[in-house]
Design a protein around this motif. Structure first.
Motif, PDB file in Angstrom:
ATOM      1  N   ASN A  30      -2.135  -0.055   6.749  1.00 51.47           N
ATOM      2  CA  ASN A  30      -0.978  -0.244   7.616  1.00 51.47           C
ATOM      3  C   ASN A  30      -0.632  -1.724   7.619  1.00 51.47           C
ATOM      4  OD1 ASN A  30       0.400  -0.951  10.237  1.00 51.47           O
ATOM      5  ND2 ASN A  30       0.343   1.267  10.471  1.00 51.47           N
ATOM      6  N   ILE A  31       0.614  -2.034   7.317  1.00 52.24           N
ATOM      7  CA  ILE A  31       1.058  -3.431   7.313  1.00 52.24           C
ATOM      8  C   ILE A  31       2.191  -3.599   8.320  1.00 52.24           C
ATOM      9  CG2 ILE A  31       2.635  -3.070   5.372  1.00 52.24           C
ATOM     10  CD1 ILE A  31       1.991  -5.998   4.509  1.00 52.24           C
ATOM     11  N   VAL A  32       2.138  -4.679   9.094  1.00 52.24           N
ATOM     12  CA  VAL A  32       3.169  -4.962  10.092  1.00 52.24           C
ATOM     13  C   VAL A  32       3.670  -6.381   9.910  1.00 52.24           C
ATOM     14  CG1 VAL A  32       3.670  -5.220  12.548  1.00 52.24           C
ATOM     15  CG2 VAL A  32       2.207  -3.351  11.783  1.00 52.24           C
ATOM     16  N   PHE A  33       4.983  -6.511   9.786  1.00 51.71           N
ATOM     17  CA  PHE A  33       5.623  -7.826   9.727  1.00 51.71           C
ATOM     18  C   PHE A  33       6.245  -8.121  11.090  1.00 51.71           C
ATOM     19  CE2 PHE A  33       5.427  -9.129   5.332  1.00 51.71           C
ATOM     20  CZ  PHE A  33       5.165  -7.937   4.659  1.00 51.71           C
ATOM     21  N   PRO A  34       5.988  -9.270  11.655  1.00 50.09           N
ATOM     22  CA  PRO A  34       6.534  -9.596  12.971  1.00 50.09           C
ATOM     23  C   PRO A  34       8.001  -9.997  12.898  1.00 50.09           C
ATOM     24  CG  PRO A  34       5.363 -11.477  12.124  1.00 50.09           C
ATOM     25  CD  PRO A  34       5.175 -10.366  11.113  1.00 50.09           C
ATOM     26  N   ASP A  35       8.636 -10.043  14.035  1.00 51.10           N
ATOM     27  CA  ASP A  35      10.000 -10.543  14.118  1.00 51.10           C
ATOM     28  C   ASP A  35      10.032 -12.012  13.700  1.00 51.10           C
ATOM     29  OD1 ASP A  35      12.146 -12.050  15.996  1.00 51.10           O
ATOM     30  OD2 ASP A  35      12.848 -10.030  15.503  1.00 51.10           O
ATOM     31  N   LEU A  53      -7.320  -7.001   8.813  1.00 45.92           N
ATOM     32  CA  LEU A  53      -8.321  -6.418   9.698  1.00 45.92           C
ATOM     33  C   LEU A  53      -9.050  -5.295   8.967  1.00 45.92           C
ATOM     34  CD1 LEU A  53      -5.477  -6.935  11.600  1.00 45.92           C
ATOM     35  CD2 LEU A  53      -7.253  -6.643  13.339  1.00 45.92           C
ATOM     36  N   LEU A  54     -10.374  -5.407   8.868  1.00 51.39           N
ATOM     37  CA  LEU A  54     -11.205  -4.434   8.171  1.00 51.39           C
ATOM     38  C   LEU A  54     -12.016  -3.665   9.215  1.00 51.39           C
ATOM     39  CD1 LEU A  54     -12.466  -6.764   5.292  1.00 51.39           C
ATOM     40  CD2 LEU A  54     -10.456  -5.253   5.308  1.00 51.39           C
ATOM     41  N   GLY A  55     -11.663  -2.394   9.429  1.00 47.59           N
ATOM     42  CA  GLY A  55     -12.232  -1.607  10.524  1.00 47.59           C
ATOM     43  C   GLY A  55     -13.665  -1.159  10.310  1.00 47.59           C
ATOM     44  N   CYS A  59     -13.407   4.218  12.191  1.00 49.29           N
ATOM     45  CA  CYS A  59     -12.287   3.624  12.931  1.00 49.29           C
ATOM     46  C   CYS A  59     -10.959   4.194  12.424  1.00 49.29           C
ATOM     47  CB  CYS A  59     -12.335   2.109  12.741  1.00 49.29           C
ATOM     48  SG  CYS A  59     -10.936   1.228  13.433  1.00 49.29           S
ATOM     49  N   ARG A  60     -10.031   4.403  13.343  1.00 44.26           N
ATOM     50  CA  ARG A  60      -8.694   4.860  12.980  1.00 44.26           C
ATOM     51  C   ARG A  60      -7.684   3.763  13.292  1.00 44.26           C
ATOM     52  NH1 ARG A  60      -8.707  11.079  15.389  1.00 44.26           N
ATOM     53  NH2 ARG A  60     -10.514  11.822  14.173  1.00 44.26           N
ATOM     54  N   ASP A  61      -6.496   3.944  12.755  1.00 47.65           N
ATOM     55  CA  ASP A  61      -5.477   2.905  12.953  1.00 47.65           C
ATOM     56  C   ASP A  61      -5.169   2.688  14.425  1.00 47.65           C
ATOM     57  OD1 ASP A  61      -3.440   1.091  11.677  1.00 47.65           O
ATOM     58  OD2 ASP A  61      -2.109   2.365  12.853  1.00 47.65           O
ATOM     59  N   LYS A  62      -5.240   3.759  15.217  1.00 39.20           N
ATOM     60  CA  LYS A  62      -4.970   3.609  16.654  1.00 39.20           C
ATOM     61  C   LYS A  62      -6.018   2.730  17.325  1.00 39.20           C
ATOM     62  CE  LYS A  62      -7.405   7.823  18.147  1.00 39.20           C
ATOM     63  NZ  LYS A  62      -7.268   9.114  18.867  1.00 39.20           N
ATOM     64  N   HIS A  63      -7.235   2.718  16.779  1.00 34.57           N
ATOM     65  CA  HIS A  63      -8.275   1.853  17.328  1.00 34.57           C
ATOM     66  C   HIS A  63      -8.009   0.391  16.981  1.00 34.57           C
ATOM     67  CE1 HIS A  63     -10.868   5.682  16.808  1.00 34.57           C
ATOM     68  NE2 HIS A  63     -10.428   5.610  18.050  1.00 34.57           N
ATOM     69  N   VAL A  77       1.581 -11.685  10.289  1.00 30.29           N
ATOM     70  CA  VAL A  77       1.622 -10.449   9.518  1.00 30.29           C
ATOM     71  C   VAL A  77       0.224  -9.838   9.610  1.00 30.29           C
ATOM     72  CG1 VAL A  77       1.954  -9.413   7.239  1.00 30.29           C
ATOM     73  CG2 VAL A  77       3.315 -11.403   7.914  1.00 30.29           C
ATOM     74  N   THR A  78       0.115  -8.529   9.754  1.00 26.35           N
ATOM     75  CA  THR A  78      -1.207  -7.895   9.793  1.00 26.35           C
ATOM     76  C   THR A  78      -1.300  -6.763   8.779  1.00 26.35           C
ATOM     77  OG1 THR A  78      -0.505  -6.415  11.582  1.00 26.35           O
ATOM     78  CG2 THR A  78      -1.661  -8.443  12.216  1.00 26.35           C
ATOM     79  N   ILE A  79      -2.472  -6.655   8.170  1.00 26.27           N
ATOM     80  CA  ILE A  79      -2.788  -5.550   7.268  1.00 26.27           C
ATOM     81  C   ILE A  79      -4.082  -4.926   7.779  1.00 26.27           C
ATOM     82  CG2 ILE A  79      -3.392  -4.853   4.918  1.00 26.27           C
ATOM     83  CD1 ILE A  79      -1.847  -7.310   3.911  1.00 26.27           C
ATOM     84  N   CYS A  80      -4.042  -3.641   8.110  1.00 21.53           N
ATOM     85  CA  CYS A  80      -5.227  -2.948   8.630  1.00 21.53           C
ATOM     86  C   CYS A  80      -5.739  -1.939   7.614  1.00 21.53           C
ATOM     87  CB  CYS A  80      -4.896  -2.217   9.931  1.00 21.53           C
ATOM     88  SG  CYS A  80      -4.441  -3.302  11.302  1.00 21.53           S
ATOM     89  N   TYR A  81      -7.043  -1.918   7.435  1.00 18.72           N
ATOM     90  CA  TYR A  81      -7.644  -0.941   6.527  1.00 18.72           C
ATOM     91  C   TYR A  81      -9.058  -0.620   6.978  1.00 18.72           C
ATOM     92  CZ  TYR A  81      -9.707   1.338   2.523  1.00 18.72           C
ATOM     93  OH  TYR A  81     -10.349   2.255   1.722  1.00 18.72           O
TER      94      TYR A  81
END
Length: 306
Positions: A30-35, A53-55, A59-63, A77-81
């Motif tokens: 999941n990648i998020v770019f900020p305003d 972020l390495l879970g 772990c799920r994305d909601k966590h 910017v965040t990248i979760c995996y």
């Protein structure tokens, strides 16, 4: 924001993206770019950090969302995996290096979204995230393309642990959850315990020459960027002494390392128990890493020595 992945994004397109989730070659991230206005307000026109972020296992994305928001609200910017359970508990236990391929794909994402020249910051959770972090560090040792990435620092939460079979069993038990059949649970736990004990404890003096564990690999050839280790003496999965020994070893090798013992939280529960202090420490560390990495005209790159 979901859909098929484009080849790349222009700067204007990236500025309006708030979230993007997809699976690519088995890597569900999941990648998020900020305003853009938020980024400019916090980073004053310079390139905002990309936080990876390495879970932890299971772990799920909601966590990870609550941790991701710490950085998104600061214009990052965040990248979760999170690595799959079978990879963490089975492949690594038997010495298969599946996570090495995953690490390669994660770093390629930086180029896919044209953020490879941005400052990169890691936030790593438990042994599940640290195992993957280990392979990322190794790639930065050996891969010519990735060795030029600008890594500014890392936060390590509730990790790493070494040779703790009891802690590993507790982690697997929590990950399996109550839904699984009781008999199947005991069979899986027994097989896992025997495997880990034999390959990672009894035979490790020999098997380490074939597949070194994550703890020893990072300790022996650590990254050179600053690191912050957050842990708890009450953690029943990761021994606090393992974390403190890692911190001591890295300091002896000249790595800039900070640590903080929250004392009372359970495993990976520091943010839940102390949300304000946790966020404050993470953001203060990121800010200091960004300041330390600034050069006269370009950012100083913390490169791993080849």
């Amino acid at each position: 924001m979901a859909g098929s992945k484009p080849e790349s994004y222009s700067k204007a397109e990236r500025e309006i993206i708030t979230g993007y989730k997809m699976a690519n070659d088995g890597v569900d991230y999941n990648i998020v770019f900020p305003d853009a206005l938020v980024s400019d307000r916090h980073w004053h026109g310079t390139k905002e950090p990309v936080v990876i972020l390495l879970g932890w296992a299971g772990c799920r994305d909601k966590h990870l969302a609550k941790y991701r928001s710490i950085y998104n609200e600061q214009g990052c910017v965040t990248i979760c995996y999170t690595a799959p359970l079978k990879t963490v508990f089975v492949s690594e236990s038997f010495g298969y290096k599946e996570l090495s391929n995953t690490a390669h794909k994660l770093l390629e994402i930086l180029y896919d979204y044209e953020v490879e020249n941005s400052p990169i910051f890691f936030h790593v959770f438990s042994n599940g995230g640290f195992m993957l972090y280990r392979y990322i560090v190794e790639l930065l040792h050996s891969h010519k393309q990735f060795s030029t990435l600008c890594i500014v620092g890392a936060v390590v939460d509730s990790a790493p642990g070494s040779g703790n079979v009891r802690g590993a069993l507790r982690a697997l038990t929590a990950t399996l959850g109550p839904e699984i059949n009781v008999m199947l649970r005991y069979v899986l736990l027994a097989l896992f315990a025997v495997t880990v004990f034999l390959l990672r404890v009894v035979l490790y003096p020999v098997t380490k020459y074939i597949h070194k564990n994550h703890y020893d690999a990072v300790q022996e050839r650590p990254p050179t960027w600053p690191q912050l280790y957050l842990y708890s003496r009450a953690d029943r999965v990761i021994r606090y002494s393992d974390v403190e020994l890692m911190v001591k070893a890295l300091k002896e090798k000249g790595v800039s390392v900070e640590s903080f013992d929250f004392k009372t939280p359970a495993h990976v529960s520091h943010f839940r128990d102390f949300p304000e202090e946790y966020s404050k420490r993470c953001l203060a560390f990121l800010t200091n890493c960004m300041k330390d990495s600034e050069g006269t005209h370009t950012k100083k790159r913390y490169l791993i020595q080849h």
